[in-house]
Design an enzyme around this catalytic site. Sequence first.
Site: not given
Length: 377
Positions: A182-183
Amino acid sequence: MPDPRTSLWPEPATGKWAGFLGGLKVLDLSRHLPGPLASLLLVDLGASVIKIEPPSGDEMRIIGPIGARGVSIYFEAVNAGKISLKLDLRNAEDKERFLALVDEADILLESFRPGTLERLGLAPKMLTERNPRLIYCGLSGFGMTGPRRAQAGHDNNYLSLTGVLAGTGLADRPIFFDPPVADVTGSMMATIAMLGAVNKRTRDGKGCILDMALADSVMPLVSFPLAGLDAGRGAPVREAELLNGGAARYRVYRCADGRFATLGAVEPKFWAAFCAAAGHPEWTARFDEPLPQTGLIAEVTAWFAGLSLEEAISRLEPADCCFAPVLSLDQAVETDQMRARGLVRRGEDGNWQALFPGQVDGEAPAVRRPWRELGVG
């Protein structure tokens, strides 16, 4: 201290890639990984980035191994090519210095929880009214709206709440991934959005407010499983789907020497090529056995277990069947392919840099200059 305006903007990178965004000025208030990685990609494309830090510094300075310059090597890696300016945005004088930079900026990137800058008297709407050409990009965990907007989170939390983690890992438990999905996906989505906003501004002369969330960023990655929901297939089950370990033709296998290899023979022609090279042409017809292919997986597992990795390489690489050894990172950066592409190189300080992943007219991006610090305002 020098006047924190035009004189402070760093010189852009050199080369053809730098011409894409040469002259673009970016204020980066973000911290940790997602925001800094997004602005790092902009550096490679020629943007000039000033990183605004609090007087105590971005806490990423002390997370991870400390390098020769007294800050984390992770911090330096994602802030190369930028300059840092420490400002206390609660202080009236520093706030004015910051606003002077806003007046000249093309993009402002921040990664605070929604509402943080409002409490400092620096709301997105106020900043974009002050500079109508400003592209404001807020990159937070859950976005500016919704019941979780102010909630803390990290990558494994975002993957948990979006349904991604439940379908990933081993049959008996989910396993999250490093690098954090996600980052890094949030970084790329924010970069895409900012570049799109720059393109829009060339037509109408107006900036905008971008609301980007790390949790949202992973959803385009699960387009296939989402389509499966519409087809009545239900949510993915770990080690029971085509791409999560349920198919013999798309798995990680252990060799006799304890090393690992991947097989990605998704298409029939690659599976047939693998079966022929493995000496088991009878497996070819089992391509479409129902998932999970437990019996076939066991047979292929046993075949790999009878060979060292080097033996598997000698058998399968010539077959062009989507086979690859699992390399460690230090092995990967020294491969002929990596050297030929020139996209992972050592910078001026001797440290590895993963540059913007592409070539333009046969030219890779220039290595980034080391991160520089201007001190406290």
